[in-house]
Scaffold this active site. Sequence first.
Site, PDB file in Angstrom:
ATOM      1  N   GLU A  44      25.823  12.045  -6.981  1.00 35.30           N
ATOM      2  CA  GLU A  44      27.514  11.833  -7.621  1.00 35.30           C
ATOM      3  C   GLU A  44      27.285  11.504  -9.009  1.00 35.30           C
ATOM      4  O   GLU A  44      26.753  10.142  -9.217  1.00 35.30           O
ATOM      5  CB  GLU A  44      27.952  10.681  -6.562  1.00 35.30           C
ATOM      6  CG  GLU A  44      29.536  10.301  -6.787  1.00 35.30           C
ATOM      7  CD  GLU A  44      30.483   9.354  -6.430  1.00 35.30           C
ATOM      8  OE1 GLU A  44      31.559   9.286  -6.514  1.00 35.30           O
ATOM      9  OE2 GLU A  44      29.672   8.681  -5.203  1.00 35.30           O
ATOM     10  N   ARG A 274      14.421   4.565   1.507  1.00 35.19           N
ATOM     11  CA  ARG A 274      14.906   4.395  -0.005  1.00 35.19           C
ATOM     12  C   ARG A 274      13.700   3.592  -0.931  1.00 35.19           C
ATOM     13  O   ARG A 274      12.824   3.002  -0.187  1.00 35.19           O
ATOM     14  CB  ARG A 274      15.985   3.326  -0.110  1.00 35.19           C
ATOM     15  CG  ARG A 274      17.231   4.082   0.626  1.00 35.19           C
ATOM     16  CD  ARG A 274      18.546   3.039   0.227  1.00 35.19           C
ATOM     17  NE  ARG A 274      18.900   3.016  -0.903  1.00 35.19           N
ATOM     18  CZ  ARG A 274      19.859   2.450  -1.395  1.00 35.19           C
ATOM     19  NH1 ARG A 274      20.769   1.984  -0.492  1.00 35.19           N
ATOM     20  NH2 ARG A 274      20.507   2.515  -2.643  1.00 35.19           N
ATOM     21  N   LYS A 284      24.321   1.076  -7.896  1.00 30.17           N
ATOM     22  CA  LYS A 284      25.120   1.626  -9.077  1.00 30.17           C
ATOM     23  C   LYS A 284      26.251   1.029  -9.402  1.00 30.17           C
ATOM     24  O   LYS A 284      26.538   0.715 -10.593  1.00 30.17           O
ATOM     25  CB  LYS A 284      25.545   3.317  -8.756  1.00 30.17           C
ATOM     26  CG  LYS A 284      24.321   4.133  -9.070  1.00 30.17           C
ATOM     27  CD  LYS A 284      24.805   5.560  -9.403  1.00 30.17           C
ATOM     28  CE  LYS A 284      25.319   6.240  -8.075  1.00 30.17           C
ATOM     29  NZ  LYS A 284      25.343   7.478  -8.322  1.00 30.17           N
TER      30      LYS A 284
END
Length: 570
Positions: A44, A274, A284
């Site tokens: 994104e 992750r 983020k």
Amino acid sequence: MIEEKTTPIENEEKRSLSFVEQLVEEDLAEGKNNGRIQTRFPPEPNGYLHIGHAKAICMDFGVAEHYNGICNLRFDDTNPSKENNEYVENILNDISWLGFKWGNIYYASDYFEKLWDFALWMINNGLAYIDEQTSEQIAQQKGTPTEPGTPSPYRDRPVEENLRLFNLMNTAEAKEGAMVLRAKLDMANPNMHFRDPIIYRTIHTPHHRTGTKWHAYPMYDFAHGQSDYFEGVTHSICTLEFVPHRPLYDKFVDLLQEKDNQTSYRPRQIEFNRLNLTYTIMSKRKLLALVEEKKVNGWDDPRMPTISGMRRRGYSPESIRKFIDSIGYTKFDALNDMALLEAAVRDDLNKKACRVSAVLNPVKLVITNYPEGKTEEMEAINNPENEADGSHTITFSRNLWIERDDFMEDAPKKFFRMTPGKEVRLKNAYIIMCTGCTKDADGNIVEIQAEYDPTSKSGMDGANRKVKGTLHWVSADHCKKAEVRIYERLFNVENPSADERDFHELLNPDSLNVLNECYVEDFLQTKKPGDYLQFQRIGYFMLDPDTTSDKLVFNKTVGLKDTWAKQNKA
């Protein structure tokens, strides 16, 4: 659990396959998707990529590369209020720097028409409805993981009314938050993601690509799997938090197959763990807060876990890839030690960094028996690990700078640096003997004196005698002043993401130390940001983009040894 196995890789040594690659190979063996491999990396564009994304990049692009497939780069731009072209450009730059090439560039916004049509198809088939409850009411009405949800009072709206309201959602007159489109699935499903998920909402912020054409935007779960389907992705590889989303992913693909009347192709979602690092964060949202609040100097601040920050600090793309390969891919989340990443950086830079001289905490050294005004050009090997890197020259003179810590007036027995009456070797130059020092009124040493042996120059027979200490230096009259930035961990606690305190409280106030009185050899004027450097006996460094014609600025990448563990033991 699938057992680990090995397989020969063309033109490479045998290596262990990750469980993801094993699943891909099983699909290939079964002839799924006609033997075609297509992956995607779907960031994104709402921030800069960090090292956690680098792990996904290595997997997504690596699988495609290894199995002769392609990897699409697709920007998940379904939330215009958080996205912009600056992030797009930096994502492109970071992926290229890591050494990967995409097959195609797509945007979720490329599929807005198709997604809209799919949503209309769902409404017409009684599979979606407009809900006018508040977000709080919807959340409460969804129930709990152990209790089923209750149907929305709008769940059985007539198709015609849903169509009219859905079209109204996509107008400038629609009020944000007043209406959402929900899929009509199963309010009693134990997986709460299946309980009539929201698939469209209204946002009036202009989109960075489509401007004000759209006002209704698809949610991630409605855009992601469908975009994979539209593109022909065979393997949608993502992180473990998407495991509970997989049934919904598959359900929407089922509906698309029904809509298109085809069953020969479908993407498969596979999840891996992750990448989490000690003493930093991967959120983020929190990283953006640090940038906006000026707790750091931008997304590319060398203390940040962003790829651009690591590049600016002096990490190499090969070291990041080697680190990611070493920690592997599993089905279990773990916290990886920052020291492992730094060890990979250190190992890689040792093979490629140019050795240079720099003095960070200087004190004057005068060679009293060296002729005034005389200079010599000494040969300095650029990298003893790689003969092809050649050498450069460094100017030697009567007046030098050395590290203040390399001198002690009253030294203990095992101090093998400079002290009165003992010899040391000056790197690439002569053996000298310290004869004394000069102090100011406060007792601070302002100058050290020594005499050199003119027969001991590097390469002469007199240089062969044993001297325990070797010091680096720069000529006081043939050097450049520099600013050097020394970095420590960004946070004071090992796992800030697991700490209940506000993350601002956990920041290390000493994460940046700026040294303004440093001296480096003239040769460094020929270097540029991106050149890997080793300051001899100190660590690895890189020129910072803040460097100007009047001022050299260096970032410390990592030390020659891991001193963090020693400093922070119990």
